[in-house]
Motif scaffolding. Sequence first.
Motif, PDB file in Angstrom:
ATOM      1  N   GLN A 116     -28.095 -43.673   1.742  1.00  0.00           N
ATOM      2  CA  GLN A 116     -27.180 -42.931   1.107  1.00  0.00           C
ATOM      3  C   GLN A 116     -25.745 -42.929   1.565  1.00  0.00           C
ATOM      4  O   GLN A 116     -24.686 -43.337   1.023  1.00  0.00           O
ATOM      5  CB  GLN A 116     -27.510 -41.572   0.937  1.00  0.00           C
ATOM      6  N   CYS A 117     -25.678 -43.324   2.961  1.00  0.00           N
ATOM      7  CA  CYS A 117     -24.480 -43.259   4.001  1.00  0.00           C
ATOM      8  C   CYS A 117     -23.758 -44.974   3.566  1.00  0.00           C
ATOM      9  O   CYS A 117     -22.598 -44.980   3.324  1.00  0.00           O
ATOM     10  CB  CYS A 117     -24.684 -43.097   5.164  1.00  0.00           C
ATOM     11  N   ILE A 118     -24.856 -45.680   3.476  1.00  0.00           N
ATOM     12  CA  ILE A 118     -24.167 -47.138   2.973  1.00  0.00           C
ATOM     13  C   ILE A 118     -23.333 -47.198   1.931  1.00  0.00           C
ATOM     14  O   ILE A 118     -22.212 -47.651   1.782  1.00  0.00           O
ATOM     15  CB  ILE A 118     -25.200 -47.993   2.891  1.00  0.00           C
ATOM     16  N   SER A 119     -23.979 -46.508   0.909  1.00  0.00           N
ATOM     17  CA  SER A 119     -23.489 -46.343  -0.628  1.00  0.00           C
ATOM     18  C   SER A 119     -21.999 -45.622  -0.777  1.00  0.00           C
ATOM     19  O   SER A 119     -21.210 -45.923  -1.752  1.00  0.00           O
ATOM     20  CB  SER A 119     -24.511 -46.213  -1.608  1.00  0.00           C
ATOM     21  N   ARG A 120     -21.936 -44.604   0.221  1.00  0.00           N
ATOM     22  CA  ARG A 120     -20.821 -43.781   0.223  1.00  0.00           C
ATOM     23  C   ARG A 120     -19.641 -43.840   1.319  1.00  0.00           C
ATOM     24  O   ARG A 120     -18.757 -43.416   1.204  1.00  0.00           O
ATOM     25  CB  ARG A 120     -21.253 -42.257   0.061  1.00  0.00           C
ATOM     26  N   ARG A 121     -20.044 -44.483   2.565  1.00  0.00           N
ATOM     27  CA  ARG A 121     -19.261 -44.517   3.479  1.00  0.00           C
ATOM     28  C   ARG A 121     -18.736 -45.946   3.981  1.00  0.00           C
ATOM     29  O   ARG A 121     -18.153 -46.100   4.905  1.00  0.00           O
ATOM     30  CB  ARG A 121     -19.795 -43.807   4.697  1.00  0.00           C
ATOM     31  N   LEU A 122     -19.550 -46.969   3.163  1.00  0.00           N
ATOM     32  CA  LEU A 122     -19.012 -48.227   3.471  1.00  0.00           C
ATOM     33  C   LEU A 122     -18.475 -48.961   2.148  1.00  0.00           C
ATOM     34  O   LEU A 122     -18.789 -48.684   1.342  1.00  0.00           O
ATOM     35  CB  LEU A 122     -20.259 -49.194   4.055  1.00  0.00           C
ATOM     36  N   ASN A 123     -17.731 -49.922   2.390  1.00  0.00           N
ATOM     37  CA  ASN A 123     -17.213 -50.633   1.338  1.00  0.00           C
ATOM     38  C   ASN A 123     -18.173 -51.358   0.546  1.00  0.00           C
ATOM     39  O   ASN A 123     -18.960 -52.132   0.911  1.00  0.00           O
ATOM     40  CB  ASN A 123     -15.983 -51.627   1.966  1.00  0.00           C
ATOM     41  N   ALA A 124     -18.200 -50.973  -0.677  1.00  0.00           N
ATOM     42  CA  ALA A 124     -19.403 -51.479  -1.694  1.00  0.00           C
ATOM     43  C   ALA A 124     -18.989 -52.980  -2.059  1.00  0.00           C
ATOM     44  O   ALA A 124     -19.992 -53.737  -2.270  1.00  0.00           O
ATOM     45  CB  ALA A 124     -18.999 -50.662  -2.856  1.00  0.00           C
ATOM     46  N   LEU A 125     -17.677 -53.266  -1.649  1.00  0.00           N
ATOM     47  CA  LEU A 125     -17.523 -54.969  -1.944  1.00  0.00           C
ATOM     48  C   LEU A 125     -18.121 -55.700  -0.572  1.00  0.00           C
ATOM     49  O   LEU A 125     -17.880 -56.947  -0.733  1.00  0.00           O
ATOM     50  CB  LEU A 125     -16.097 -55.204  -2.120  1.00  0.00           C
ATOM     51  N   GLN A 126     -18.405 -55.146   0.420  1.00  0.00           N
ATOM     52  CA  GLN A 126     -19.136 -55.902   1.285  1.00  0.00           C
ATOM     53  C   GLN A 126     -20.636 -55.489   1.458  1.00  0.00           C
ATOM     54  O   GLN A 126     -20.878 -54.527   2.349  1.00  0.00           O
ATOM     55  CB  GLN A 126     -18.235 -55.600   2.714  1.00  0.00           C
ATOM     56  N   PRO A 127     -21.511 -56.135   1.121  1.00  0.00           N
ATOM     57  CA  PRO A 127     -22.860 -55.433   1.031  1.00  0.00           C
ATOM     58  C   PRO A 127     -23.625 -55.298   2.417  1.00  0.00           C
ATOM     59  O   PRO A 127     -23.303 -56.352   3.123  1.00  0.00           O
ATOM     60  CB  PRO A 127     -23.435 -56.488   0.220  1.00  0.00           C
ATOM     61  N   VAL A 128     -24.228 -54.360   2.604  1.00  0.00           N
ATOM     62  CA  VAL A 128     -25.101 -54.178   3.871  1.00  0.00           C
ATOM     63  C   VAL A 128     -26.230 -53.859   3.556  1.00  0.00           C
ATOM     64  O   VAL A 128     -26.534 -52.911   2.498  1.00  0.00           O
ATOM     65  CB  VAL A 128     -24.249 -53.059   4.619  1.00  0.00           C
ATOM     66  N   VAL A 129     -27.428 -54.365   4.050  1.00  0.00           N
ATOM     67  CA  VAL A 129     -28.869 -54.179   3.529  1.00  0.00           C
ATOM     68  C   VAL A 129     -29.480 -53.519   5.052  1.00  0.00           C
ATOM     69  O   VAL A 129     -29.326 -54.268   6.127  1.00  0.00           O
ATOM     70  CB  VAL A 129     -29.569 -55.459   3.169  1.00  0.00           C
ATOM     71  N   ILE A 130     -30.080 -52.281   4.873  1.00  0.00           N
ATOM     72  CA  ILE A 130     -30.949 -52.041   5.991  1.00  0.00           C
ATOM     73  C   ILE A 130     -32.249 -51.725   5.552  1.00  0.00           C
ATOM     74  O   ILE A 130     -32.482 -50.754   4.719  1.00  0.00           O
ATOM     75  CB  ILE A 130     -30.233 -50.634   6.857  1.00  0.00           C
ATOM     76  N   SER A 131     -33.115 -52.424   6.216  1.00  0.00           N
ATOM     77  CA  SER A 131     -34.604 -52.078   5.875  1.00  0.00           C
ATOM     78  C   SER A 131     -35.383 -51.934   7.131  1.00  0.00           C
ATOM     79  O   SER A 131     -35.433 -52.457   7.848  1.00  0.00           O
ATOM     80  CB  SER A 131     -34.920 -53.489   5.221  1.00  0.00           C
ATOM     81  N   PHE A 132     -36.308 -50.871   6.906  1.00  0.00           N
ATOM     82  CA  PHE A 132     -37.350 -50.533   8.149  1.00  0.00           C
ATOM     83  C   PHE A 132     -38.475 -50.935   7.848  1.00  0.00           C
ATOM     84  O   PHE A 132     -39.180 -50.822   6.574  1.00  0.00           O
ATOM     85  CB  PHE A 132     -37.289 -48.860   8.172  1.00  0.00           C
TER      86      PHE A 132
END
Length: 389
Positions: free
Chosen positions: A216-232
């Motif tokens: 959730q923090c990825i989608s709200r606290r990081l720039n959506a134009l620079q995609p980040v994927v975190i997978s456990f």
Amino acid sequence: MSHHELLDRDLTQLIELRRHLHAHPELSGQEHQTAALIAGELRDLGWQVQEGVGRTGVLAELGPSSAPLVGLRVDMDALPVEERTGLAFASKQQGVMHACGHDIHTCIGLGVARMLAAESALQARVRLLFQPAEELAKGAIWMRDAGATEGLQALFGVHVVPDLPAGTVGVRSGCLTAAAGELEITVNGVGGHGARPHQSVDAIWLAARVVTELQQCISRRLNALQPVVISFGKIEGGKAFNVIADQVRLLGTVRCLDVEQHQQLPQWIEQTVEEICRSGGGQAQVRYRCIAPPVWNDVALTSLLETAAVGCLGRESVLPVDLPSLGAEDFAELLRDVPGTMMRLGVAGPQGCAPLHNGAFDPDERALGVGVRVLTATLLAWMERGVNG
């Protein structure tokens, strides 16, 4: 004899060699027999060979010693995957398989070695890098530390891709693959009785919050134009059904395309995870290891490769790769020292192809000859045109 005729003559042998390698895969850092076979083949062709480069890597050179130096890198290692293709030449090593096409890559390198050895006079010196341990993202660093990139003016690479049909190649300038990291999070709570959770700090509950809230923090606290994927991919914790766990360990991977953002992510993840755990009364330790930076394809070298590929295959068989992959590739470590480019090699047959790292992965062997032709033509074009990035 033309290059096309020469390859037609040798292709059956190269396919037989690929099938031998496929049946006898070796894991990362253990490619001893594979390296010995490669070194023997290269010496028979007249290449100058050095073994044990970067542990189990092989270097080979051919051409005038004082001429400009161009390189081709291919990888050799297999994966801890159980094969289920049903092929007559399926892996004989239980739980080990060439599920990423490195057997194809290796034989492309040997095919290029055959084609160049048949040249009457090379206009540059060529270095072939047969790299171990790509799957651990360590082999490129090992070879780089051993001097494998010293003196190189350009470096080319190849990777099979099941999304493109055999007979085609994919090209892309700029970012080809993602920066990748390995993430380990240890969540610490206070153990207790499962009937009285209010008297403890539930590490499993905190770990579950980390998994969900980090997304959730990825989608709200990081720039959506620079995609980040975190997978456990792995969770460990707990001792019994009625005992509140005091510790949980999470293992995952992080992917992004922006280099600057990748450098900032470890601190951001650590702060975010600590905030989540602290709000629930627990603590966390975060360990982040950079696996590989992005592969960045040099514009001039990519254009050179594309032109050579069109000359070999025709325009319709040279396809643009529209988007980068979030997969990682330690070819990027070699590009720290030298400009280069990596092409995609289509391996899907008429019925398609299973994904990489899948036990049913069965690439169409017609792709092997395509890779040899295109990369040989690319290296010769580099010599003729003096392109050095």
